[in-house]
Design a protein around this motif. Structure first.
Motif, short mmCIF file in Angstrom:
data_model
loop_
_atom_site.label_atom_id
_atom_site.label_comp_id
_atom_site.label_asym_id
_atom_site.label_seq_id
_atom_site.Cartn_x
_atom_site.Cartn_y
_atom_site.Cartn_z
N LEU A 70 -26.25 64.97 -32.75
CA LEU A 70 -26.60 63.55 -32.74
C LEU A 70 -25.35 62.69 -32.56
N PRO A 71 -25.49 61.52 -31.95
CA PRO A 71 -24.36 60.58 -31.90
C PRO A 71 -23.91 60.21 -33.32
N ALA A 72 -22.66 59.85 -33.49
CA ALA A 72 -22.08 59.60 -34.81
C ALA A 72 -22.85 58.57 -35.62
N LYS A 73 -23.31 57.48 -34.98
CA LYS A 73 -24.00 56.44 -35.72
C LYS A 73 -25.35 56.93 -36.23
N GLN A 74 -26.01 57.77 -35.45
CA GLN A 74 -27.29 58.33 -35.90
C GLN A 74 -27.06 59.32 -37.04
N ARG A 75 -26.02 60.15 -36.92
CA ARG A 75 -25.68 61.08 -38.00
C ARG A 75 -25.38 60.32 -39.27
N THR A 106 -30.88 52.96 -49.46
CA THR A 106 -31.80 52.15 -48.68
C THR A 106 -31.12 51.68 -47.40
N THR A 107 -31.91 51.13 -46.47
CA THR A 107 -31.29 50.61 -45.24
C THR A 107 -30.33 49.47 -45.54
N GLN A 108 -30.64 48.67 -46.56
CA GLN A 108 -29.75 47.57 -46.94
C GLN A 108 -28.42 48.12 -47.45
N GLU A 109 -28.48 49.11 -48.33
CA GLU A 109 -27.25 49.71 -48.86
C GLU A 109 -26.47 50.42 -47.77
N VAL A 136 -29.25 50.09 -38.57
CA VAL A 136 -29.47 51.31 -39.35
C VAL A 136 -30.86 51.86 -39.07
N ARG A 137 -31.87 50.99 -39.12
CA ARG A 137 -33.25 51.44 -38.86
C ARG A 137 -33.38 52.03 -37.45
#
Length: 199
Positions: free
Chosen positions: A132-137, A148-151, A163-164
């Motif tokens: 996976l690309p780094a941001k997805q990992r 959470t997505t916020q954290e 993030v989502r």
């Protein structure tokens, strides 16, 4: 003298809910037993080798014990510092002034015992994760650690929408790679879907 173990457990449960900064050295003592293995796993999901993950995790706890360090979100802080420590391991001295490189993910992180225990399907999942690309990992690693997505967005320095999006793309890629497209209700999906704690 009070029972140190029960004090540590109480502190470990309260550290992410308090708004008052707590001394880093106290947090390190309370969190080390629980968070060190989780921190190593977090780095492995990013693509670190076993030795690199252990070194970076220990470095994060060492930095947490530095004089004057006070924290309100120690679990997120540990992961951010450990990740930076790992990335810095990839930088050669002559490249120190250059922009941090994209760390190369690999499948060389297992201990000999763990490598022997891994089944074919687990190896396949790990291989897909590391592709996976780094941001997805990163989004997946934060999510699997219960953030959470916020954290996750705050820790990663990005937006909740990003993030989502990265999490959705990671899930889709893993489902496709595992041949799970169109299926629902399996254990793999339940581990990846939804926030684990309310925002």
């Amino acid at each position: 003298m009070e029972d140190a173990l029960s004090t540590d457990v109480d502190l470990a449960e309260d550290v992410e809910t308090t708004t008052a900064p707590l001394p880093g050295i106290e947090l390190a003592e309370a969190l080390h037993h629980e968070q060190y293995p989780a921190l190593v796993r977090f780095l492995l999901l990013h693509g670190a080798s076993w030795a690199e993950a252990q070194d970076a995790a220990q470095d994060a706890f060492t930095q947490m014990c530095a004089p004057g360090v006070s924290l309100t979100h120690p679990r997120a802080w540990l992961r951010t510092v450990a990740w930076r420590s790992w990335v810095s391991q990839q930088v050669k001295p002559e490249d120190a002034c250059a922009e941090m490189p994209e760390p190369r993910a690999s499948l060389r992180w297992q201990t000999p015992a763990h490598a022997a225990e891994l089944g074919e399907e687990e190896r396949r999942v790990i291989s897909l994760l590391l592709c996976l690309p780094a941001k997805q990992r990163a989004a997946l690693a934060w999510h699997l650690d219960g953030f959470t997505t916020q954290e996750s967005a705050r820790a990663m320095g990005t937006t909740q929408a990003a993030v989502r999006q990265n999490l959705a793309r990671a899930r889709a890629a893993l489902r496709q790679g595992l041949g799970l497209e169109g299926r629902s209700g399996n254990g793999f999906d339940s581990g990846l879907d939804g926030d684990r704690r309310a925002t």
